[in-house]
Scaffold this motif. Structure first.
Motif, PDB file in Angstrom:
ATOM      1  N   LEU A 142       0.842  -1.194   0.000  1.00 26.29           N
ATOM      2  CA  LEU A 142       0.000   0.000   0.000  1.00 26.29           C
ATOM      3  C   LEU A 142       0.879   1.247   0.000  1.00 26.29           C
ATOM      4  N   ASP A 143       0.305   2.357  -0.439  1.00 28.56           N
ATOM      5  CA  ASP A 143       0.954   3.668  -0.336  1.00 28.56           C
ATOM      6  C   ASP A 143       0.148   4.496   0.658  1.00 28.56           C
ATOM      7  N   TYR A 144       0.834   5.293   1.471  1.00 28.00           N
ATOM      8  CA  TYR A 144       0.116   6.201   2.364  1.00 28.00           C
ATOM      9  C   TYR A 144       0.767   7.574   2.307  1.00 28.00           C
ATOM     10  N   LYS A 145      -0.001   8.579   2.704  1.00 29.55           N
ATOM     11  CA  LYS A 145       0.576   9.912   2.922  1.00 29.55           C
ATOM     12  C   LYS A 145      -0.226  10.593   4.026  1.00 29.55           C
ATOM     13  N   ILE A 146       0.439  11.445   4.787  1.00 24.03           N
ATOM     14  CA  ILE A 146      -0.253  12.223   5.816  1.00 24.03           C
ATOM     15  C   ILE A 146      -1.014  13.345   5.108  1.00 24.03           C
ATOM     16  N   ILE A 147      -2.329  13.421   5.345  1.00 24.33           N
ATOM     17  CA  ILE A 147      -3.102  14.488   4.692  1.00 24.33           C
ATOM     18  C   ILE A 147      -3.471  15.603   5.672  1.00 24.33           C
ATOM     19  N   LYS A 148      -3.395  15.308   6.979  1.00 19.92           N
ATOM     20  CA  LYS A 148      -3.660  16.378   7.943  1.00 19.92           C
ATOM     21  C   LYS A 148      -3.086  16.004   9.297  1.00 19.92           C
ATOM     22  N   GLU A 149      -2.496  16.978   9.969  1.00 24.63           N
ATOM     23  CA  GLU A 149      -2.041  16.798  11.348  1.00 24.63           C
ATOM     24  C   GLU A 149      -3.063  17.459  12.250  1.00 24.63           C
ATOM     25  N   ASP A 151      -4.692  17.825  16.433  1.00 19.01           N
ATOM     26  CA  ASP A 151      -4.084  18.102  17.740  1.00 19.01           C
ATOM     27  C   ASP A 151      -3.372  16.881  18.315  1.00 19.01           C
ATOM     28  N   ASN A 152      -4.069  15.755  18.308  1.00 21.05           N
ATOM     29  CA  ASN A 152      -3.493  14.545  18.914  1.00 21.05           C
ATOM     30  C   ASN A 152      -3.357  13.379  17.936  1.00 21.05           C
ATOM     31  N   TYR A 153      -3.744  13.579  16.707  1.00 25.94           N
ATOM     32  CA  TYR A 153      -3.780  12.464  15.749  1.00 25.94           C
ATOM     33  C   TYR A 153      -3.268  12.909  14.382  1.00 25.94           C
ATOM     34  N   PHE A 154      -3.083  11.924  13.529  1.00 29.43           N
ATOM     35  CA  PHE A 154      -2.662  12.167  12.149  1.00 29.43           C
ATOM     36  C   PHE A 154      -3.640  11.461  11.220  1.00 29.43           C
ATOM     37  N   ALA A 155      -4.069  12.178  10.193  1.00 27.64           N
ATOM     38  CA  ALA A 155      -4.967  11.591   9.195  1.00 27.64           C
ATOM     39  C   ALA A 155      -4.138  11.135   8.006  1.00 27.64           C
ATOM     40  N   LEU A 156      -4.318   9.882   7.626  1.00 27.05           N
ATOM     41  CA  LEU A 156      -3.576   9.310   6.499  1.00 27.05           C
ATOM     42  C   LEU A 156      -4.528   8.981   5.352  1.00 27.05           C
ATOM     43  N   GLU A 157      -4.027   9.158   4.128  1.00 26.68           N
ATOM     44  CA  GLU A 157      -4.739   8.662   2.952  1.00 26.68           C
ATOM     45  C   GLU A 157      -3.967   7.457   2.441  1.00 26.68           C
ATOM     46  N   ILE A 158      -4.686   6.380   2.184  1.00 27.70           N
ATOM     47  CA  ILE A 158      -4.055   5.107   1.834  1.00 27.70           C
ATOM     48  C   ILE A 158      -4.598   4.609   0.502  1.00 27.70           C
ATOM     49  N   ASN A 159      -3.698   4.213  -0.382  1.00 25.40           N
ATOM     50  CA  ASN A 159      -4.091   3.579  -1.649  1.00 25.40           C
ATOM     51  C   ASN A 159      -3.579   2.146  -1.647  1.00 25.40           C
ATOM     52  N   LEU A 160      -4.509   1.230  -1.844  1.00 27.46           N
ATOM     53  CA  LEU A 160      -4.170  -0.198  -1.794  1.00 27.46           C
ATOM     54  C   LEU A 160      -3.714  -0.719  -3.152  1.00 27.46           C
ATOM     55  N   GLN A 161      -2.638  -1.512  -3.121  1.00 29.20           N
ATOM     56  CA  GLN A 161      -2.233  -2.248  -4.324  1.00 29.20           C
ATOM     57  C   GLN A 161      -2.681  -3.715  -4.252  1.00 29.20           C
ATOM     58  N   THR A 162      -2.903  -4.187  -3.046  1.00 28.48           N
ATOM     59  CA  THR A 162      -3.388  -5.555  -2.853  1.00 28.48           C
ATOM     60  C   THR A 162      -4.578  -5.495  -1.895  1.00 28.48           C
ATOM     61  N   GLY A 163      -5.321  -6.563  -1.823  1.00 28.04           N
ATOM     62  CA  GLY A 163      -6.489  -6.581  -0.933  1.00 28.04           C
ATOM     63  C   GLY A 163      -6.438  -7.778  -0.008  1.00 28.04           C
ATOM     64  N   ARG A 164      -5.636  -7.679   1.025  1.00 27.77           N
ATOM     65  CA  ARG A 164      -5.472  -8.790   1.974  1.00 27.77           C
ATOM     66  C   ARG A 164      -6.346  -8.608   3.219  1.00 27.77           C
ATOM     67  N   HIS A 165      -6.508  -9.695   3.936  1.00 27.76           N
ATOM     68  CA  HIS A 165      -7.297  -9.684   5.177  1.00 27.76           C
ATOM     69  C   HIS A 165      -6.692  -8.699   6.180  1.00 27.76           C
ATOM     70  N   HIS A 166      -7.495  -7.726   6.624  1.00 21.33           N
ATOM     71  CA  HIS A 166      -7.057  -6.724   7.615  1.00 21.33           C
ATOM     72  C   HIS A 166      -5.760  -6.020   7.211  1.00 21.33           C
ATOM     73  N   GLN A 167      -5.559  -5.855   5.899  1.00 23.72           N
ATOM     74  CA  GLN A 167      -4.259  -5.368   5.419  1.00 23.72           C
ATOM     75  C   GLN A 167      -3.841  -4.021   5.996  1.00 23.72           C
ATOM     76  N   ILE A 168      -4.710  -3.012   5.879  1.00 23.82           N
ATOM     77  CA  ILE A 168      -4.337  -1.673   6.354  1.00 23.82           C
ATOM     78  C   ILE A 168      -4.107  -1.690   7.858  1.00 23.82           C
ATOM     79  N   ARG A 169      -4.976  -2.368   8.571  1.00 19.77           N
ATOM     80  CA  ARG A 169      -4.870  -2.431  10.029  1.00 19.77           C
ATOM     81  C   ARG A 169      -3.552  -3.075  10.457  1.00 19.77           C
ATOM     82  N   ALA A 170      -3.196  -4.175   9.811  1.00 17.09           N
ATOM     83  CA  ALA A 170      -1.973  -4.902  10.175  1.00 17.09           C
ATOM     84  C   ALA A 170      -0.715  -4.144   9.753  1.00 17.09           C
ATOM     85  N   GLN A 171      -0.738  -3.555   8.562  1.00 16.50           N
ATOM     86  CA  GLN A 171       0.468  -2.867   8.078  1.00 16.50           C
ATOM     87  C   GLN A 171       0.746  -1.584   8.855  1.00 16.50           C
TER      88      GLN A 171
END
Length: 229
Positions: A142-149, A151-171
């Motif tokens: 997968l590819d990710y980038k920070i799209i917003k910082e 106060d206490n968290y970071f927002a990421l945008e993620i583009n998947l190249q594969t579709g695995r079980h719980h992929q984003i969560r695990a990676q």
């Protein structure tokens, strides 16, 4: 994106004679399982039956699934032709899937490609991300980038190249950035609604019948953190 309908706790994002796209909410089960809870597929069937006064059984095919605590775009097929063609698009990775995630820890790089080998544990329904190939593992990318910082968290945008079980969560967990509310993958506390801050934000694909380019964008759930993006 304009919501076409918001009845029976159902947000319809796109609807035609062949497919129907729904914005799944936290806790919705896409397809029936051993819990016996009413799945989203049945709610959509009831919606179609009611809207079009259809007698008898309504055909509805589940094209793909989202984890129960996740929100966002889910596609269903209204015809068998659309189902087989949509299944083909997904299995051949001919769709562009974009997710948004909220994490507490800042990733080491503002944007990056993550490549792991995921091994599924059926017993506890998790997947573990390994840096090198291990027996019975599958490549996950997968590819990710920070799209917003925030106060206490970071927002990421993620583009998947594969579709695995719980992929984003695990990676993301493997790089020390578990998703907010995701106890299963190392976040320290749950969200009040039992969900996690992972949202299937955008899906781009070629319509299985009309062949036109379809781009679906799902509004995020209404809460303080999502609203801040």
């Amino acid at each position: 994106m304009k919501i076409l309908s918001d009845k029976n706790n159902l947000q319809i994002l796109h609807e035609d004679n062949h497919i129907i796209v729904v914005n799944k909410r936290v806790g919705d089960l896409v397809q029936g399982d051993k819990t016996g809870d009413k799945p989203l597929s049945e709610v959509v069937k009831e919606y179609i039956k009611d809207k079009y006064n259809k007698p008898g059984e309504v055909f509805l095919g589940v094209v793909h699934r989202l984890d129960r605590p996740t929100t966002g775009i889910v596609v269903f097929a209204r015809t068998s032709k659309a189902l087989s063609r949509m299944n083909e698009l997904f299995s051949n990775r001919e769709t562009q899937k974009t997710y948004w995630a909220i994490v507490k820890n800042k990733p080491q790089n503002p944007e990056d490609k993550l490549i792991h080998y995921l091994k599924r544990n059926e017993k506890n329904n998790t997947s573990k991300a390994h840096s090198k190939e291990v027996p019975d593992s599958k490549l996950a990318s997968l590819d990710y980038k920070i799209i917003k910082e925030l106060d206490n968290y970071f927002a990421l945008e993620i583009n998947l190249q594969t579709g695995r079980h719980h992929q984003i969560r695990a990676q993301l967990s493997a790089i020390g950035c578990p998703i907010k509310g995701d106890l299963k993958y190392g976040f320290d506390r749950s969200n009040p609604d039992g969900g996690i801050h992972l949202h299937a934000r955008k899906l781009v694909f070629i319509h299985p019948v009309s062949k036109e380019n379809i781009e679906i964008v799902a509004p995020v759930p209404y809460d303080v953190i999502w609203n801040a993006i």
